[in-house]
Write an enzyme that holds these catalytic residues in place. Sequence first.
Site, PDB file in Angstrom:
ATOM      1  N   LYS A  66       7.440   5.281 -13.471  1.00  0.00           N
ATOM      2  CA  LYS A  66       7.409   4.791 -11.454  1.00  0.00           C
ATOM      3  C   LYS A  66       8.560   3.634 -12.313  1.00  0.00           C
ATOM      4  O   LYS A  66       9.783   3.288 -11.612  1.00  0.00           O
ATOM      5  CB  LYS A  66       6.486   3.910 -10.860  1.00  0.00           C
ATOM      6  N   LYS A  78      -3.685   2.958 -13.204  1.00  0.00           N
ATOM      7  CA  LYS A  78      -4.216   3.494 -12.072  1.00  0.00           C
ATOM      8  C   LYS A  78      -5.590   3.259 -12.530  1.00  0.00           C
ATOM      9  O   LYS A  78      -6.469   3.530 -12.806  1.00  0.00           O
ATOM     10  CB  LYS A  78      -3.736   4.932 -11.367  1.00  0.00           C
ATOM     11  N   ASP A 115      -3.702   1.283  -3.109  1.00  0.00           N
ATOM     12  CA  ASP A 115      -3.015   2.599  -3.048  1.00  0.00           C
ATOM     13  C   ASP A 115      -3.825   3.348  -1.544  1.00  0.00           C
ATOM     14  O   ASP A 115      -4.448   3.493  -0.947  1.00  0.00           O
ATOM     15  CB  ASP A 115      -4.055   2.811  -4.147  1.00  0.00           C
ATOM     16  N   GLY A 186       3.882   7.823   5.704  1.00  0.00           N
ATOM     17  CA  GLY A 186       4.603   9.469   6.349  1.00  0.00           C
ATOM     18  C   GLY A 186       4.888   8.771   7.828  1.00  0.00           C
ATOM     19  O   GLY A 186       6.028   8.715   8.198  1.00  0.00           O
ATOM     20  N   ASP A 204      -0.728  16.486  10.033  1.00  0.00           N
ATOM     21  CA  ASP A 204      -1.327  15.289   9.911  1.00  0.00           C
ATOM     22  C   ASP A 204      -2.427  16.123  10.545  1.00  0.00           C
ATOM     23  O   ASP A 204      -2.552  16.974  11.091  1.00  0.00           O
ATOM     24  CB  ASP A 204      -1.791  14.480  10.383  1.00  0.00           C
ATOM     25  N   ALA A 239       1.446  12.801   2.087  1.00  0.00           N
ATOM     26  CA  ALA A 239      -0.351  12.333   2.077  1.00  0.00           C
ATOM     27  C   ALA A 239      -0.862  12.836   0.624  1.00  0.00           C
ATOM     28  O   ALA A 239       0.280  12.072  -0.213  1.00  0.00           O
ATOM     29  CB  ALA A 239      -0.916  13.863   3.049  1.00  0.00           C
TER      30      ALA A 239
END
Length: 349
Positions: A66, A78, A115, A186, A204, A239
């Site tokens: 990224k 991460k 996150d 989203g 969802d 998601a």
Amino acid sequence: MEALLKAWDGERIIIEFDWPTGAWIIIAIHSTRRGPAGGGTRMKPYSTMEAAMADALELARSMSYKFACADMSRGGGKAVIAVPPDLTPQARADLLRRYGALIHQLGGMFQTGPDVGTSSADMDIIAESGAPYVFGRTVQAGGAGDSGPATAIGVLHGIGVVCQQLFGTSALAGRRILVQGAGSVGGRLIRLLREANASVLFSDVDEATIRQIREIPGVSFVPPEEVYDMPCDIFAPCALGGILNQETIPRLKCRAVAGSANNQLARPEDAELLRKRGILYAPDFVINVGGAMAIVGMETMGWSEAEANTHVTQNIEHMLRQTFDLAAARNISTADAARSVAETRLSGH
Ligand code: PPY
């Protein structure tokens, strides 16, 4: 577990068992070649320690890609905190403080942000012991706040590039776009798409979210089990990861996949399955850089929110076009094209 660790191409893994809560803290540092490793802290229950490790390793590599694709001087990492499902708010906050102390001890080798499962308010708590290596604290605490809005803006513009490629115009009016997951990114993406007069479908699993998003005019609900069979122009996974796989790809009835979720492909080879089906894929680590880019830029380069949005938009539009052109020129998948750009930059050439 051993095979998983051996197959990983990253630099370092820090593992800590948090005795008071029974949580595992895993910090995966994939690359510091281009700068200190940056990446969010994901906090959720996992079925096994191995599943948590696999997530951390893959997500850390994606962060390297990224930042490399965005040409930012950062490496990738991460953190995954695999928590027991019934953590009390007090136990959770204490865990975040101990985690902050660990971040501090690493001395800046790994710098984190929000996150899945963590918020700006959580970053404020982590920063009590982890400062100055914590991005995305609340605006009140002096941070850049939530990364969701910038991610959504980036994805919106990425979808424009996808439409340009497919239909010869970036206009979204009348395009049928299915958003999987109406959470922090989203939910905002859905609103932005409606402002651009797209026709929006969403899915969802959270009852309250479904009720709220359904109220927006021009937006209709799709039950989660029907998502992969629903005809649409663009499918936007916002998601969790791994949803593009051998089972779902043959079912898709879309022209393109372009969404914010990290690690959408279950395996690297699944990019080829999409290509063979003629489905244009916007690589996740290219189209979803907005949040990380905006927050890091605002907190380390003094960008205003407006400047951050301009950088995010221009960068994603440019990199996606370059990815699509390279894939076409070499007759490879778009994911392979973007990976090759990232890997070249990570290897220092
Ligand atoms: C992501 O883009 O997946 C992130 O982890 C976001 C991020 C990374 C580094 C600092 C702040 C947020």
